[in-house]
Structures are given as C-alpha cells and as structure tokens.
Design a protein around this motif. Structure first.
Motif, short mmCIF file in Angstrom:
data_model
loop_
_atom_site.label_atom_id
_atom_site.label_comp_id
_atom_site.label_asym_id
_atom_site.label_seq_id
_atom_site.Cartn_x
_atom_site.Cartn_y
_atom_site.Cartn_z
N THR A 114 0.83 -1.20 0.08
CA THR A 114 0.00 0.06 0.02
C THR A 114 0.93 1.18 0.06
N PRO A 115 0.47 2.24 -0.23
CA PRO A 115 0.98 3.77 -0.48
C PRO A 115 1.86 4.03 0.97
N SER A 116 1.21 3.37 2.07
CA SER A 116 1.91 3.78 3.44
C SER A 116 3.28 2.88 3.55
N SER A 146 5.46 2.16 1.12
CA SER A 146 6.32 2.57 -0.08
C SER A 146 7.63 2.93 0.31
N ALA A 153 8.58 3.24 -7.27
CA ALA A 153 7.40 3.84 -6.99
C ALA A 153 6.19 3.82 -7.95
N THR A 176 2.39 1.75 -7.13
CA THR A 176 1.01 2.62 -7.38
C THR A 176 0.15 1.80 -8.13
#
Length: 206
Positions: free
Chosen positions: A17-19, A21, A59, A63
């Motif tokens: 998840t983005p958290s 990354s 990155a 996403t």
C-alpha cells in the motif's frame, strides 16, 4: 493502522500500500539495488544508497496496487524505462526495453494487458527459505485473479530464471551478456557467475 501478529519465522504476504512504499524502497536500497546482476555489473549504486531514477520506477510500479511484500511479525517490521542522466541506469533499461519491444508481446499473444514482474527482492538475512519463489507464485495468482492473460518476467539472473522455470514460465528470448556488446565490440555488462544471460520469460494464463 491495524496489524496482525504471526509466529516468529513465518512470513505473511500483503499487497503493498502507499503507506508501505518508503519502507519497501529502503529494503530495496539495502538489497536489490546492489545485488541485482545488471545493477552490480555497472556498479549502479552501493548497498544502502538511493538512486533517484530507479526509485521513481519502483514507486510508480507500486502505485498499480499489484506488488506483494513478504513480512514477518506485524506491520511495524516493514515500516522499521524512464530516461535518466545516469548512464549506468540507461544501459540497464536499454537492454530491458529493446528486447521486450522486439518481442512485441501484445500482438504476439493478442492481449491488451500484461502483468510484468519487475523486481523480486529478498533481504540477505531471509534468503534460502523459498520466499522469492513464493512471492513469484503469488504474483502469478494475482495476475489470474485480476484477469491478466499473460505474465512476464525479465529474469536477469540465474536464480530468478530457475524460479520462473519451476513455475512453468517459458523462455522467449535469451541474451547472453558476454555477447551483448557496444560499438567497439566490448561487452556492456561484465556480470559475475552464475548469472550469464537475460531471459525474457512468460506464462500464458487461460
């Protein structure tokens, strides 16, 4: 943020998840960036160093919501071809891009989407436990769940090639590093054994 406790030594797998990354990028700086055969051949960066262009690629890949992490313990444990001005980086992504372009996989397999496994990375301390194979297998499962008809890997080293073969992927193209030369006839990549070739491998999904 919730977390789940798992017995020590037992890996569990979660979609990145983005958290997560930044923690994933830090892991890659400590392992993949230095150890991947082509990165190592051109001395792209030292262990622990960042690399702006490569990190942008990683990155952007995360996403998509199709990247998987293997973790031990709770969530806190993981939290503890773009053009670049970097000639070394461009050497790596030139070979990856041109070989895939020439294969023309979308037309060859008559698909409009391909799930590409770009990076498999396991920390040095956790190697030899089958985590890389399990990550790859779960990526294949994710491709099936998401309705992809083709799963593709640019396997740059002997270990990833062995994993791909064990999971049924077929080799479409093999580029021997010693034969991949610049305009003067010198090999572009001096890759250490047992890694001697780039293998583009695919799995068709019914």
């Amino acid at each position: 943020m919730t977390s789940r406790q798992f017995p020590c030594g037992m890996a569990h797998y979660e979609i990145i998840t983005p958290s997560m990354s930044e923690a994933v990028l830090q892991h890659l700086r400590e392992s993949f960036f230095a150890d991947e055969p082509l990165n190592k051949a051109v001395s792209l960066c030292q262990r622990g160093e960042s690399h702006a262009a490569l990190e942008r690629l990683c990155a952007a890949t995360m996403t998509d919501g199709l990247s998987i992490a293997a973790m031990e313990g709770d969530m806190q444990s993981i939290e503890k071809i773009q053009q670049s001005s970097d000639e070394k980086y461009n050497k790596i992504f030139t070979i990856l891009y041109t070989v895939s372009r020439d294969l023309d996989l979308f037309n060859t397999y008559q698909v409009n989407r391909i799930l590409e496994c770009r990076i498999i990375s396991v920390s040095e301390q956790a190697r030899g436990r089958g985590l890389a194979k399990e990550l790859m297998a779960r990526s294949v499962d994710l491709a099936k769940e998401q309705g992809f008809k083709l799963f593709k890997v640019d396997a740059t080293g002997a270990y990833s090639q062995r994993i791909c073969k064990s999971l049924g992927l077929q080799e479409l193209k093999r580029v021997v590093y010693s034969e991949y030369c610049d305009d003067t006839g010198e090999p572009i990549f001096n890759v250490s054994p047992p890694h001697n070739a780039l293998s583009v491998m695919v799995l068709t999904i019914p």
